[in-house]
Motif scaffolding. Structure first.
Motif, PDB file in Angstrom:
ATOM      1  N   THR A 114      -1.233   9.237  21.528  1.00 23.37           N
ATOM      2  CA  THR A 114      -0.736  10.061  21.957  1.00 23.37           C
ATOM      3  C   THR A 114       0.581  10.303  22.176  1.00 23.37           C
ATOM      4  OG1 THR A 114      -0.131   8.743  24.298  1.00 23.37           O
ATOM      5  CG2 THR A 114      -2.336   9.466  24.458  1.00 23.37           C
ATOM      6  N   LEU A 115       1.057   9.600  21.024  1.00 25.44           N
ATOM      7  CA  LEU A 115       2.798   9.604  21.026  1.00 25.44           C
ATOM      8  C   LEU A 115       2.888  11.408  20.559  1.00 25.44           C
ATOM      9  CD1 LEU A 115       5.751   8.392  20.564  1.00 25.44           C
ATOM     10  CD2 LEU A 115       4.979   8.339  17.933  1.00 25.44           C
ATOM     11  N   SER A 116       1.790  12.430  19.444  1.00 22.66           N
ATOM     12  CA  SER A 116       2.042  12.834  18.824  1.00 22.66           C
ATOM     13  C   SER A 116       2.240  13.970  20.120  1.00 22.66           C
ATOM     14  CB  SER A 116       1.493  13.936  17.954  1.00 22.66           C
ATOM     15  OG  SER A 116       1.040  12.873  16.813  1.00 22.66           O
ATOM     16  N   SER A 117       0.911  14.313  21.110  1.00 24.32           N
ATOM     17  CA  SER A 117       0.992  15.214  21.899  1.00 24.32           C
ATOM     18  C   SER A 117       2.218  14.502  23.146  1.00 24.32           C
ATOM     19  CB  SER A 117       0.056  14.467  23.504  1.00 24.32           C
ATOM     20  OG  SER A 117       0.119  13.205  23.746  1.00 24.32           O
ATOM     21  N   GLN A 118       3.166  13.639  23.425  1.00 22.17           N
ATOM     22  CA  GLN A 118       4.305  13.754  23.919  1.00 22.17           C
ATOM     23  C   GLN A 118       5.387  14.266  22.899  1.00 22.17           C
ATOM     24  OE1 GLN A 118       4.940   9.413  25.716  1.00 22.17           O
ATOM     25  NE2 GLN A 118       2.257   8.969  24.694  1.00 22.17           N
ATOM     26  N   ILE A 119       5.527  13.959  22.292  1.00 23.82           N
ATOM     27  CA  ILE A 119       6.155  14.366  21.288  1.00 23.82           C
ATOM     28  C   ILE A 119       6.272  16.056  21.019  1.00 23.82           C
ATOM     29  CG2 ILE A 119       8.253  14.124  19.260  1.00 23.82           C
ATOM     30  CD1 ILE A 119       7.215  11.731  19.174  1.00 23.82           C
ATOM     31  N   GLU A 120       5.133  16.192  21.435  1.00 22.80           N
ATOM     32  CA  GLU A 120       5.170  17.763  20.937  1.00 22.80           C
ATOM     33  C   GLU A 120       6.088  19.060  21.760  1.00 22.80           C
ATOM     34  OE1 GLU A 120       1.216  18.872  20.743  1.00 22.80           O
ATOM     35  OE2 GLU A 120       0.885  18.021  18.116  1.00 22.80           O
ATOM     36  N   PRO A 121       5.520  18.641  23.151  1.00 26.17           N
ATOM     37  CA  PRO A 121       6.807  19.141  23.778  1.00 26.17           C
ATOM     38  C   PRO A 121       8.009  19.785  24.074  1.00 26.17           C
ATOM     39  CG  PRO A 121       4.722  18.190  25.323  1.00 26.17           C
ATOM     40  CD  PRO A 121       4.935  17.606  23.608  1.00 26.17           C
ATOM     41  N   ILE A 122       8.610  18.247  23.355  1.00 24.60           N
ATOM     42  CA  ILE A 122      10.175  18.660  23.164  1.00 24.60           C
ATOM     43  C   ILE A 122      10.331  19.015  21.798  1.00 24.60           C
ATOM     44  CG2 ILE A 122      12.147  16.765  22.666  1.00 24.60           C
ATOM     45  CD1 ILE A 122      10.412  14.654  24.007  1.00 24.60           C
ATOM     46  N   LEU A 123       9.560  19.144  21.212  1.00 24.19           N
ATOM     47  CA  LEU A 123       9.926  19.599  19.695  1.00 24.19           C
ATOM     48  C   LEU A 123       9.527  21.224  19.756  1.00 24.19           C
ATOM     49  CD1 LEU A 123       7.285  16.945  17.442  1.00 24.19           C
ATOM     50  CD2 LEU A 123      10.146  17.575  17.661  1.00 24.19           C
ATOM     51  N   ILE A 124       9.259  21.472  20.469  1.00 20.86           N
ATOM     52  CA  ILE A 124       8.307  23.236  20.822  1.00 20.86           C
ATOM     53  C   ILE A 124       9.306  23.588  21.394  1.00 20.86           C
ATOM     54  CG2 ILE A 124       7.179  24.556  22.267  1.00 20.86           C
ATOM     55  CD1 ILE A 124       4.691  22.699  21.875  1.00 20.86           C
ATOM     56  N   VAL A 125      10.157  22.690  22.668  1.00 25.65           N
ATOM     57  CA  VAL A 125      11.548  23.259  23.458  1.00 25.65           C
ATOM     58  C   VAL A 125      12.509  23.254  22.390  1.00 25.65           C
ATOM     59  CG1 VAL A 125      12.924  22.675  25.227  1.00 25.65           C
ATOM     60  CG2 VAL A 125      10.298  22.661  25.669  1.00 25.65           C
ATOM     61  N   GLY A 126      12.317  22.826  21.704  1.00 19.73           N
ATOM     62  CA  GLY A 126      13.956  21.775  21.244  1.00 19.73           C
ATOM     63  C   GLY A 126      13.109  23.706  19.806  1.00 19.73           C
ATOM     64  N   LEU A 127      12.628  23.747  19.191  1.00 17.45           N
ATOM     65  CA  LEU A 127      12.065  25.100  17.860  1.00 17.45           C
ATOM     66  C   LEU A 127      12.066  26.659  19.216  1.00 17.45           C
ATOM     67  CD1 LEU A 127      11.427  25.405  15.841  1.00 17.45           C
ATOM     68  CD2 LEU A 127       9.244  25.506  15.889  1.00 17.45           C
ATOM     69  N   GLY A 128      11.965  26.811  20.359  1.00 19.80           N
ATOM     70  CA  GLY A 128      12.226  27.501  21.022  1.00 19.80           C
ATOM     71  C   GLY A 128      13.227  28.087  21.360  1.00 19.80           C
ATOM     72  N   ILE A 129      13.873  26.654  21.608  1.00 20.25           N
ATOM     73  CA  ILE A 129      15.652  27.260  21.802  1.00 20.25           C
ATOM     74  C   ILE A 129      16.080  28.130  20.730  1.00 20.25           C
ATOM     75  CG2 ILE A 129      18.113  27.042  21.962  1.00 20.25           C
ATOM     76  CD1 ILE A 129      16.151  23.983  24.168  1.00 20.25           C
ATOM     77  N   LEU A 130      16.464  27.200  19.220  1.00 23.10           N
ATOM     78  CA  LEU A 130      16.516  27.594  17.798  1.00 23.10           C
ATOM     79  C   LEU A 130      16.020  29.161  17.697  1.00 23.10           C
ATOM     80  CD1 LEU A 130      17.816  26.954  15.790  1.00 23.10           C
ATOM     81  CD2 LEU A 130      15.799  26.133  14.741  1.00 23.10           C
TER      82      LEU A 130
END
Length: 409
Positions: A371-387
């Motif tokens: 489940t690590l990828s599913s836990q990190i994905e929201p953080i990465l998506i938010v970071g990419l969205g902010i960028l």
């Protein structure tokens, strides 16, 4: 870590000597005591050399000795010893069939050491970068009890468990690392090439630019002007960090911080405790005394902070305290584990229950990694969205303002 040449005597009074890797001479003495050797002399020395490894070209081109080589060696030696093959003949066959030539030279040195009258554990101790303290201690137990074939099978299982853990961690971290690297490259390309091109266009507007655009242009100008200094600072920081972590104090602090990191910290903690439980169960089943077992197991958890807690447990048991009380005082075990330790002490089946604890932690780590990828994905998506949002606002707001002005005209 530095290397130390030692001289010592085993339980039969035989003189042994070799080279060990450790943070200091006290660590070498602890390793020797844990394997039944009383040190006489310990002095700093250089890394031990093997025949055929002195040539610089050989060092450059020779294959590295991997954990899988030691793992297969353990399994093959178990099979040979169980079939009644003499160990010298078995090592000779393993040397000739070794695919990794570097490991073949290690096996050759083991044969020569045995031929010179050394015990197998003493021969292996000459190669601290190949055979770790736990491996050496278990081989020593096998020599003492006469159950070498069983010990090598258990070592194979332990090495397989550790290899599986490492592979699962790498697999789980592959996707997040790829995304982070891609975002870093994207930010660098935007700052160095995209923003300067738009800045030239905006310069012809002769109008005040929006705040976000000014921030982007200032960031780009700073990166273009000072990128050599930024690169040097990053390299210097990485070198300084690695140098600090290489010290005992630095590694202790970093290992402690790692366990508190969001998301991955709990996985590292459970993985380390799983290794501890498995190793402790293996040493207990092999007949190693609890105090000596805790001393050896502390070196297998791959975390200096947890290792210090295990050493505190060892000191407490040495003073006559129960394993449960020392485990509670360590502050790293969950209530479920403490309950199982209490039952294990009462029933005298601490080894079996520690095996169950290791299996339980292993299942939890397996679930966390899945489940690590599913836990990190929201953080990465938010970071990419902010960028993307910053880039879009900074680049398109001036064009939008210019279009609005033209419409009003």
């Amino acid at each position: 870590m530095p290397y130390f040449a030692y001289k010592g005597r085993n339980a039969r009074g035989e003189l042994l000597q070799g080279v060990l890797e450790s943070a200091d001479s006290g660590g070498v003495a602890d390793q020797l005591f844990s394997t039944g050797v009383t040190p006489i002399e310990i002095v700093a020395t250089s890394k031990p050399k093997m025949d055929g490894a002195d040539n610089w070209w050989t060092k450059l081109t020779e294959p590295k000795i991997r954990p899988i080589d030691v793992q297969l060696f353990s399994r093959q030696l178990h099979t040979l010893l169980k079939a009644g093959v003499p160990i010298m003949r078995g090592l000779g066959g393993l040397q000739e069939s070794a695919i990794n030539k570097s490991f073949g030279r290690v096996v050759k040195d083991l044969r020569e050491s045995l031929d010179a009258g050394r015990e197998l554990s003493a021969a292996m101790r000459r190669h601290p970068d190949v055979f770790g303290p736990f491996y050496l201690s278990m081989v020593r137990v096998g020599e003492t009890t006469g159950r070498m074939d069983e010990i090598f099978l258990r070592l194979f299982d332990q090495l397989e468990f550790e290899r599986d853990m490492r592979e699962r961690v790498k697999t789980a971290m592959r996707y997040p690392m790829f995304v982070v690297i891609a975002m870093t490259i994207a930010i660098a390309v935007i700052n160095l090439f995209v923003v300067p091109a738009f800045a030239k266009v905006y310069a012809g507007f002769n109008a005040e630019l929006p705040l976000m655009t000014r921030v982007l242009i200032a960031s780009s100008n700073f990166t273009i002007t000072y990128w050599p200094l930024m690169l040097a600072a990053i390299i210097g920081a990485a070198f300084g960090f690695r140098t600090y972590v290489a010290t005992p104090k630095g590694r202790f602090q970093w290992d402690k911080i790692k366990l508190r990191l969001p998301i991955v910290g709990k996985i590292m903690l459970k993985a380390a405790l799983s290794r501890f439980a498995r190793s402790f169960a293996l040493s207990a089943k092999s007949g190693v005394p609890i105090v000596q077992g805790l001393n050896v197991v502390a070196q297998t958890v791959d975390n200096a902070y947890i290792a210090s807690r295990v050493e505190q447990m060892r000191d407490g048991v040495e003073r006559g305290e129960s394993i449960l009380r020392t485990a509670v005082a360590s502050g790293v075990f969950t209530p479920v584990v403490l309950q199982m330790v209490a039952i294990g002490e009462e029933t005298g089946e601490i080894d079996d229950l520690m095996d169950e604890i290791g299996a339980m932690y292993e299942r939890e780590v397996d679930y966390e990694l899945k489940t690590l990828s599913s836990q990190i994905e929201p953080i990465l998506i938010v970071g990419l969205g902010i960028l993307v949002l910053i880039l879009a606002l900074g680049v398109f707001l001036p064009i939008w303002d210019l279009g609005k002005a033209a419409m009003h005209k």
